[in-house]
Design an enzyme around this catalytic site. Structure first.
Site, short mmCIF file in Angstrom:
data_model
loop_
_atom_site.label_atom_id
_atom_site.label_comp_id
_atom_site.label_asym_id
_atom_site.label_seq_id
_atom_site.Cartn_x
_atom_site.Cartn_y
_atom_site.Cartn_z
N SER A 124 0.83 -1.21 0.00
CA SER A 124 0.00 0.00 0.00
C SER A 124 0.86 1.26 0.00
CB SER A 124 -0.89 -0.01 1.25
OG SER A 124 -1.47 1.25 1.46
N TYR A 148 -2.32 0.27 10.12
CA TYR A 148 -2.46 -0.48 8.88
C TYR A 148 -1.21 -0.33 8.02
CZ TYR A 148 -3.78 -1.29 4.01
OH TYR A 148 -3.79 -1.71 2.70
N LYS A 152 1.81 -3.18 6.76
CA LYS A 152 2.24 -3.41 5.37
C LYS A 152 3.76 -3.24 5.27
CE LYS A 152 -1.58 -4.39 3.17
NZ LYS A 152 -1.77 -5.71 2.54
#
Length: 333
Positions: A124, A148, A152
């Protein structure tokens, strides 16, 4: 080739399954259905006219993964399975580390047991954090500002270390910007659980009257019309990027990170205007105060994808909105 898609019934995974199947690859899908629906499988099989092997299982179940990899003689894994809500990751960080980082470790361990060393990872653009410069290229400093994004980045770092320990591995981490749109058939698209976190599914639900209005968080940014600008990419362009990455991992060992975006920022108001044209109706909206952590503008430099993969995005914003509305109409029938 025999390819396993973890999280293959999700938004991006399902569209990639179509592209790969239509290119003659044998696709196997593994998904725990925590953020997807089993009905997607029937639509996938309808579009591809193929029966696709499916396993309801979790990537943290290494024993089950070994079984799936062995039974289907898997040669390459595309790892989509992961939780993706920025707000939820702040509320429940352990859940995100367990699933996104722990799941990646479990998958790699199973691949090692089965002697499979080709992997494409769904990463991402959140790994970049607040931009030091724009557009964001792959050399931009990495400083994610939410849990989040941190999960990643940790998964990427695990893969980078893995390749150092064993140079036979070939891994590509694809850093997505903002995927929207749907398959042209109207049978596949984004179906969020509960109230959507992302702009396009929210707009769709306002258009059908499921939600009363769209909240526009800030219209006083220093952007073209005061609203936030993002790099929206059609999910089918993104799916085709995975096909291009498949060709790359088959020939180039090592670890590579590659942006997938259009390089063209579009504002919230531009997205609304394009969607109103698609749906032939007005989208009710209310301007709200800026949200903490939101950036004025964020978009990709995608030159590396063109150089290494021979890939670039082809579909424009209107096509993204047209396909999203077609999917929403199908969903509402």
């Amino acid at each position: 080739m025999n390819i396993l898609l973890t999280g293959g019934l999700g938004f991006i995974g399902s569209h990639t399954a179509v592209v790969l199947s239509q290119q003659g690859h044998q696709v196997t899908i593994l998904d725990n259905l925590c953020n997807s629906q089993i009905g997607v499988l029937a639509n996938l099989e309808k579009i591809t006219n193929q029966k696709l092997p499916f396993y309801e299982a979790d990537v943290r179940d290494t024993q089950m993964l070994c079984k799936v990899l062995s039974e289907n003689q898997i040669e390459v894994v595309i790892h989509f399975a992961g939780l993706k809500s920025v707000s939820e990751s702040a509320q429940d960080p352990l859940k995100y580390y367990d699933n996104n980082v722990g799941g990646t470790i479990g998958l790699i361990e199973a691949m090692q047991v089965q002697k499979i060393n080709k992997l494409i990872f769904s990463s991402s653009a959140t790994v970049y954090g607040i931009p030091h410069y724009l557009p964001c290229d792959e050399d931009h400093p990495l400083a994610p500002i939410n849990t989040y994004g941190k999960t990643k980045l940790q998964a990427e770092e695990i893969m980078r270390d893995l390749v150092v320990s064993d140079p036979a591995w070939s891994i590509v981490a694809l850093r997505y910007f903002n995927p929207i749109g749907a398959h042209e058939s109207g049978l596949l698209g984004e179906v969020p659980n509960g109230v959507p976190n992302n702009l396009m599914p929210y707009v769709c639900q306002v258009a059908i009257g499921k939600l009363p209005h769209l909240n526009v968080f800030g219209d006083d940014y220093e952007t073209k019309d005061g609203t936030g600008e993002r790099d929206y990419i059609h999910v089918m362009d993104l799916a085709e990027g995975h096909l291009a990455a498949l060709n790359y991992v088959n020939h180039c060992p090592g670890f590579e990170v590659i942006n997938l975006g259009t390089g063209i920022p579009c504002s919230v108001y531009e997205v609304i205007a394009a969607f109103e044209k698609s749906a032939r109706r007005t989208i009710a909206k209310k301007v709200q105060p800026r949200r903490s952590g939101d950036l004025p503008i964020y978009f990709a430099k995608a030159d590396k994808a063109k150089q290494l993969l021979g890939w670039s995005a082809k579909r424009d914003l209107q096509t993204m909105c047209d396909s999203s509305w077609k999917f929403q109409e199908n969903l509402s029938k």
